[in-house]
Design an enzyme around this catalytic site. Structure first.
Site, mmCIF file in Angstrom:
data_model
loop_
_atom_site.group_PDB
_atom_site.id
_atom_site.type_symbol
_atom_site.label_atom_id
_atom_site.label_comp_id
_atom_site.label_asym_id
_atom_site.label_seq_id
_atom_site.Cartn_x
_atom_site.Cartn_y
_atom_site.Cartn_z
ATOM 1 N N CYS A 78 0.846 -1.193 0.000
ATOM 2 C CA CYS A 78 0.000 0.000 0.000
ATOM 3 C C CYS A 78 0.885 1.248 0.000
ATOM 4 O O CYS A 78 1.800 1.366 0.819
ATOM 5 C CB CYS A 78 -0.888 -0.015 1.245
ATOM 6 S SG CYS A 78 -1.895 1.464 1.415
ATOM 7 N N CYS A 81 0.152 3.203 3.592
ATOM 8 C CA CYS A 81 0.541 2.701 4.919
ATOM 9 C C CYS A 81 1.598 1.613 4.866
ATOM 10 O O CYS A 81 2.098 1.188 5.904
ATOM 11 C CB CYS A 81 -0.689 2.209 5.678
ATOM 12 S SG CYS A 81 -1.308 0.622 5.081
ATOM 13 N N CYS A 96 -5.848 -4.016 -19.701
ATOM 14 C CA CYS A 96 -6.775 -2.925 -19.380
ATOM 15 C C CYS A 96 -6.056 -1.623 -19.050
ATOM 16 O O CYS A 96 -6.687 -0.579 -18.927
ATOM 17 C CB CYS A 96 -7.707 -3.323 -18.239
ATOM 18 S SG CYS A 96 -6.903 -3.417 -16.640
ATOM 19 N N CYS A 130 -5.484 0.749 6.200
ATOM 20 C CA CYS A 130 -5.679 2.195 6.297
ATOM 21 C C CYS A 130 -6.943 2.674 5.600
ATOM 22 O O CYS A 130 -7.280 3.852 5.667
ATOM 23 C CB CYS A 130 -4.464 2.937 5.721
ATOM 24 S SG CYS A 130 -4.325 2.801 3.937
ATOM 25 N N HIS A 133 -8.281 3.745 -0.952
ATOM 26 C CA HIS A 133 -8.895 3.196 -2.166
ATOM 27 C C HIS A 133 -7.808 2.634 -3.077
ATOM 28 O O HIS A 133 -6.809 3.301 -3.355
ATOM 29 C CB HIS A 133 -9.663 4.306 -2.894
ATOM 30 C CG HIS A 133 -10.176 3.893 -4.237
ATOM 31 N ND1 HIS A 133 -11.325 3.137 -4.406
ATOM 32 C CD2 HIS A 133 -9.702 4.133 -5.484
ATOM 33 C CE1 HIS A 133 -11.526 2.931 -5.706
ATOM 34 N NE2 HIS A 133 -10.568 3.524 -6.374
ATOM 35 N N HIS A 136 -10.830 -1.714 -8.191
ATOM 36 C CA HIS A 136 -12.024 -2.555 -8.153
ATOM 37 C C HIS A 136 -11.642 -3.994 -8.459
ATOM 38 O O HIS A 136 -10.603 -4.252 -9.057
ATOM 39 C CB HIS A 136 -13.063 -2.065 -9.165
ATOM 40 C CG HIS A 136 -13.651 -0.731 -8.810
ATOM 41 N ND1 HIS A 136 -13.049 0.460 -9.171
ATOM 42 C CD2 HIS A 136 -14.750 -0.397 -8.096
ATOM 43 C CE1 HIS A 136 -13.777 1.463 -8.694
ATOM 44 N NE2 HIS A 136 -14.809 0.978 -8.040
ATOM 45 N N CYS A 150 -8.210 -4.896 -10.300
ATOM 46 C CA CYS A 150 -7.738 -3.833 -11.190
ATOM 47 C C CYS A 150 -7.344 -2.647 -10.301
ATOM 48 O O CYS A 150 -8.209 -2.003 -9.709
ATOM 49 C CB CYS A 150 -8.885 -3.483 -12.135
ATOM 50 S SG CYS A 150 -8.457 -2.280 -13.378
HETATM 51 ZN ZN LIG Z 1 -2.934 0.978 3.427
#
Ligand SMILES: [Zn+2]
Length: 166
Positions: A78, A81, A96, A130, A133, A136, A150
């Site tokens: 991530c 975080c 894609c 965390c 976003h 999806h 994705c």
């Molecule tokens: Zn995170």
């Protein structure tokens, strides 16, 4: 005399999507959201592009991110975080324009949420740690899971496999 008691609840964790009760099954389990910063703190920590995507659920343009065509061995953590999210072994070329994986590194690394924005019904995925976003998940992925996560490149940070750094 009128006494007004105003309670301001600042717990961001308590907010839920206004989905019907029938959708209980798709609600995130919200397990260990251990990293909780204010939006101001995130703004200082992230680049403007990362903030737009991770905190405001934005999407980078296809084929513009750092990792859609990236093929090294290692982990994708991530970007907000540092939690490990995906392994290069589950990355595949989806065509894609975003990095795509058929599974997360651990089942509980990622949380799923029903997303009805933009006139579509999709499953949003966020970092469990965390709440950032990521992108999806779709059901047109390859074996063995049939899933396609994705993911925005801006939401993740590649970490090369240990011992293989040049
Ligand atoms: Zn995170």
């Amino acid at each position: 005399m009128v006494i007004l008691t105003v309670l301001i609840l600042g717990s961001g964790c308590a907010s839920h999507y206004p989905t019907p009760a029938a959708n209980n099954q798709t609600m995130p389990k919200n397990p260990t959201s251990t990293v909780q910063l204010s939006e101001e703190e995130w703004k200082n920590k992230l680049t403007p592009e990362q903030f737009r995507i991770l905190r405001e659920k934005g999407t980078e343009r296809a084929f513009t991110g750092e990792y859609w065509n990236h093929h090294e061995n290692g982990k994708y953590n991530c970007a907000a975080c540092g939690a490990p999210l995906f392994d290069s072994g589950s990355k595949f070329d989806s065509g894609c324009g975003w990095p795509s994986y058929f599974k997360p590194i651990e089942n509980n690394a990622i949380s799923e949420h029903l997303d009805k924005s933009h006139g579509m019904i999709r499953t949003e995925v966020t970092c469990s740690k965390c709440g950032g976003h990521l992108g999806h998940v779709f059901t047109d992925g390859p074996a063995p899971t049939g899933l396609r996560y994705c993911i925005n490149s801006a939401s993740i940070q590649f970490v090369p496999e240990e011992g293989k750094v040049k």
